[in-house]
Scaffold this active site. Structure first.
Site, PDB file in Angstrom:
ATOM      1  N   CYS A 226       0.803  -1.206  -0.137  1.00  0.00           N
ATOM      2  CA  CYS A 226       0.168   0.195   0.160  1.00  0.00           C
ATOM      3  C   CYS A 226       0.883   1.365  -0.061  1.00  0.00           C
ATOM      4  O   CYS A 226       0.315   2.469  -0.113  1.00  0.00           O
ATOM      5  CB  CYS A 226      -1.014  -0.180   1.304  1.00  0.00           C
ATOM      6  SG  CYS A 226      -2.112  -1.501   1.071  1.00  0.00           S
TER       7      CYS A 226
ATOM      8  N   HIS B 183      -3.182   6.887   2.402  1.00  0.00           N
ATOM      9  CA  HIS B 183      -3.563   5.685   2.210  1.00  0.00           C
ATOM     10  C   HIS B 183      -5.064   5.407   2.608  1.00  0.00           C
ATOM     11  O   HIS B 183      -5.328   5.822   3.935  1.00  0.00           O
ATOM     12  CB  HIS B 183      -2.571   4.891   2.673  1.00  0.00           C
ATOM     13  CG  HIS B 183      -3.045   3.190   2.271  1.00  0.00           C
ATOM     14  ND1 HIS B 183      -3.643   2.927   1.094  1.00  0.00           N
ATOM     15  CD2 HIS B 183      -3.192   2.311   3.131  1.00  0.00           C
ATOM     16  CE1 HIS B 183      -4.175   1.732   1.285  1.00  0.00           C
ATOM     17  NE2 HIS B 183      -3.649   1.165   2.441  1.00  0.00           N
TER      18      HIS B 183
ATOM     19  N   ASN C 117     -10.088  -0.441   0.011  1.00  0.00           N
ATOM     20  CA  ASN C 117      -8.829  -0.407   0.173  1.00  0.00           C
ATOM     21  C   ASN C 117      -8.302  -0.915  -1.157  1.00  0.00           C
ATOM     22  O   ASN C 117      -8.522  -1.868  -1.498  1.00  0.00           O
ATOM     23  CB  ASN C 117      -8.280  -0.962   1.391  1.00  0.00           C
ATOM     24  CG  ASN C 117      -6.819  -1.052   1.427  1.00  0.00           C
ATOM     25  OD1 ASN C 117      -6.243  -0.444   0.618  1.00  0.00           O
ATOM     26  ND2 ASN C 117      -6.495  -1.605   2.549  1.00  0.00           N
TER      27      ASN C 117
HETATM   28  O1  UT7 Z   1      -4.042  -1.453   3.695  1.00  0.00           O
HETATM   29  C1  UT7 Z   1      -2.935  -1.497   4.696  1.00  0.00           C
HETATM   30  C2  UT7 Z   1      -3.437  -2.555   5.603  1.00  0.00           C
HETATM   31  N1  UT7 Z   1      -4.598  -2.838   6.287  1.00  0.00           N
HETATM   32  C3  UT7 Z   1      -5.075  -2.085   7.378  1.00  0.00           C
HETATM   33  O2  UT7 Z   1      -4.481  -0.918   7.564  1.00  0.00           O
HETATM   34  C4  UT7 Z   1      -6.195  -2.627   7.908  1.00  0.00           C
HETATM   35  C5  UT7 Z   1      -5.820  -2.410   9.505  1.00  0.00           C
HETATM   36  N2  UT7 Z   1      -6.949  -3.241  10.538  1.00  0.00           N
HETATM   37  C6  UT7 Z   1      -8.160  -2.568  10.416  1.00  0.00           C
HETATM   38  O3  UT7 Z   1      -8.673  -1.858   9.659  1.00  0.00           O
HETATM   39  C7  UT7 Z   1      -8.881  -3.291  11.516  1.00  0.00           C
HETATM   40  O4  UT7 Z   1      -8.119  -3.929  12.334  1.00  0.00           O
HETATM   41  C8  UT7 Z   1     -10.032  -4.322  10.872  1.00  0.00           C
HETATM   42  C9  UT7 Z   1     -10.997  -3.570  10.059  1.00  0.00           C
HETATM   43  C10 UT7 Z   1      -9.356  -5.223   9.987  1.00  0.00           C
HETATM   44  C11 UT7 Z   1     -10.714  -4.995  11.833  1.00  0.00           C
HETATM   45  O5  UT7 Z   1     -11.284  -4.191  12.999  1.00  0.00           O
HETATM   46  P1  UT7 Z   1     -11.237  -4.129  14.582  1.00  0.00           P
HETATM   47  O6  UT7 Z   1     -11.822  -3.227  15.094  1.00  0.00           O
HETATM   48  O7  UT7 Z   1      -9.689  -4.494  14.855  1.00  0.00           O
HETATM   49  O8  UT7 Z   1     -12.036  -5.634  14.835  1.00  0.00           O
HETATM   50  P2  UT7 Z   1     -11.516  -7.122  15.505  1.00  0.00           P
HETATM   51  O9  UT7 Z   1     -10.709  -7.612  14.408  1.00  0.00           O
HETATM   52  O10 UT7 Z   1     -10.928  -6.660  16.680  1.00  0.00           O
HETATM   53  O11 UT7 Z   1     -12.973  -7.534  15.780  1.00  0.00           O
HETATM   54  C12 UT7 Z   1     -14.208  -7.004  16.564  1.00  0.00           C
HETATM   55  C13 UT7 Z   1     -14.942  -8.205  16.563  1.00  0.00           C
HETATM   56  C14 UT7 Z   1     -14.673  -9.550  16.890  1.00  0.00           C
HETATM   57  O12 UT7 Z   1     -15.835 -10.132  17.283  1.00  0.00           O
HETATM   58  P3  UT7 Z   1     -15.824 -10.358  19.054  1.00  0.00           P
HETATM   59  O13 UT7 Z   1     -14.338 -11.384  19.176  1.00  0.00           O
HETATM   60  O14 UT7 Z   1     -15.500  -9.119  19.731  1.00  0.00           O
HETATM   61  O15 UT7 Z   1     -17.112 -11.396  19.151  1.00  0.00           O
HETATM   62  C15 UT7 Z   1     -14.359 -10.235  15.315  1.00  0.00           C
HETATM   63  O16 UT7 Z   1     -14.988 -11.362  15.036  1.00  0.00           O
HETATM   64  O17 UT7 Z   1     -15.853  -8.055  15.002  1.00  0.00           O
HETATM   65  C16 UT7 Z   1     -15.838  -9.375  14.657  1.00  0.00           C
HETATM   66  N3  UT7 Z   1     -15.512  -9.113  12.982  1.00  0.00           N
HETATM   67  C17 UT7 Z   1     -16.312  -8.913  12.265  1.00  0.00           C
HETATM   68  N4  UT7 Z   1     -17.893  -8.756  12.583  1.00  0.00           N
HETATM   69  C18 UT7 Z   1     -18.722  -8.501  11.340  1.00  0.00           C
HETATM   70  C19 UT7 Z   1     -14.540  -9.062  12.246  1.00  0.00           C
HETATM   71  N5  UT7 Z   1     -14.600  -8.831  11.151  1.00  0.00           N
HETATM   72  C20 UT7 Z   1     -15.883  -8.814  11.121  1.00  0.00           C
HETATM   73  C21 UT7 Z   1     -16.677  -8.296   9.797  1.00  0.00           C
HETATM   74  N6  UT7 Z   1     -18.156  -8.337  10.388  1.00  0.00           N
HETATM   75  N7  UT7 Z   1     -16.420  -8.170   8.486  1.00  0.00           N
END
Ligand code: UT7
Length: 291
Positions: A92, A216, A246
């Site tokens: 990216c 980005h 993205n």
């Molecule tokens: O382009 C360069 C690289 N990419 C990035 O910069 C991305 C960086 N990371 C992020 O943008 C975020 O970490 C994500 C969008 C990928 C994830 O967001 P988060 O707030 O860190 O969520 P999480 O992984 O901590 O998940 C929170 C909850 C979990 O459920 P529990 O354990 O709290 O019950 C996940 O299982 O959300 C759940 N979850 C989802 N729920 C619905 C994870 N993905 C999804 C989804 N839909 N797509």
């Protein structure tokens, strides 16, 4: 493809995706070549530059159409160019790495460089994996950078790479993108802020001098956190991820294309361009808008 469309086949909701990422819809389709040709031609037309007058083509892409040959020569041929052409993969951060490379080429004799960021990320997404499927999308953006002996508008760069963190975001041959999202998020904010501050110091500008931040487009919360730490109001940040998702190395040129289309940036304005991604790589630059 809207969030609602995705939630028909994935265990996710429009509410979750919008709240946690800021993405509402994304564009899916095309190849690195087809999207790159489209963006490259538009940039040439916009700059009123003939393809034969370009002396280097740099294509930033994480998703070349083939391992070899590189996609850049194929795009160059389609655009009617007869010049060196190569791919650059810094994930990216790729577009900013390509701009930095262009700067070096201009310093050493090149006159006019076409820089394209083009991605076909959807090909490498496991569409049953909600972690990645809600984030990644396809797209391309491009710019023409010309040598000007009287004025340099590429004021500063701060780039880096930390290979020790390479396993945080990967796509193996024949596999799919996988990411430790939380850890990438944490590091992203840190390296964006750090490299942005270094680039501003090198350029001799402060956050108040910036007309726009062109980041980005990975997650609206990353952009908000970085802007807050840099003391830049969100009104000065360009956001297109709500419509485009993205698009990796295409996201910065797509964002400033949007800023230009909406008359948000003008000749003489200072802008901070900043990206981060797999590698982990990062890249910030301060530029003065010349057109
Ligand atoms: O382009 C360069 C690289 N990419 C990035 O910069 C991305 C960086 N990371 C992020 O943008 C975020 O970490 C994500 C969008 C990928 C994830 O967001 P988060 O707030 O860190 O969520 P999480 O992984 O901590 O998940 C929170 C909850 C979990 O459920 P529990 O354990 O709290 O019950 C996940 O299982 O959300 C759940 N979850 C989802 N729920 C619905 C994870 N993905 C999804 C989804 N839909 N797509």
């Amino acid at each position: 493809m809207t969030n609602d469309e995705l939630s028909q086949t994935l265990d996710t909701t429009d509410e979750w995706i919008t709240e946690r990422t800021g993405i509402r819809e994304r564009r899916i389709g095309g190849t690195a070549k087809s999207l790159g040709v489209l963006a490259g031609q538009r940039a040439l037309d916009d700059a009123a530059v003939d393809a034969r007058d370009v002396d280097f083509l740099l294509l930033a892409t994480t998703t070349p159409d083939r391992i070899t040959p590189a996609t850049a020569p194929v795009i160059a041929h389609e655009l009617g160019m007869h010049c060196p052409a190569m791919d650059i993969n810094a994930a990216c951060s790729g577009f900013m790495y390509a701009v930095r490379t262009a700067y070096g080429l201009l310093e050493t004799g090149s006159k006019r460089i076409l820089v394209i960021g083009s991605e076909n990320l959807s090909r490498w997404v496991d569409w049953s994996d909600r972690n990645m499927a809600v984030l990644l999308a396809d797209g391309a953006g491009a710019t023409v950078i010309e040598y000007d002996p009287t004025e340099n508008d590429l004021l500063s760069f701060s780039l880096g790479a930390e290979g020790a963190d390479a396993d945080l975001l990967t796509c193996e041959h024949g596999g799919f993108f996988q990411m430790d999202g939380k850890e990438v998020f944490r590091r992203a904010v840190r390296v964006v802020v750090d490299s942005a501050e270094k680039a501003m110091t090198l350029a001799g500008v402060s956050a108040d001098d910036l007309a726009l931040v062109i980041p980005h487009q990975a997650n609206i919360r990353i952009i908000q956190a970085a802007c807050q730490r840099l003391n830049i109001e969100m009104e000065r940040a360009v956001v297109v991820l709500d419509r485009l998702g993205n698009t990796s190395s295409a996201s910065i040129p797509l964002a400033y294309g949007d800023a230009r289309a909406n008359d948000r940036i003008h000749k003489g304005d200072y802008a901070l361009l900043t990206g981060f991604g797999a590698g982990m790589t990062w890249a910030s630059a301060v530029v003065r808008w010349s057109k």
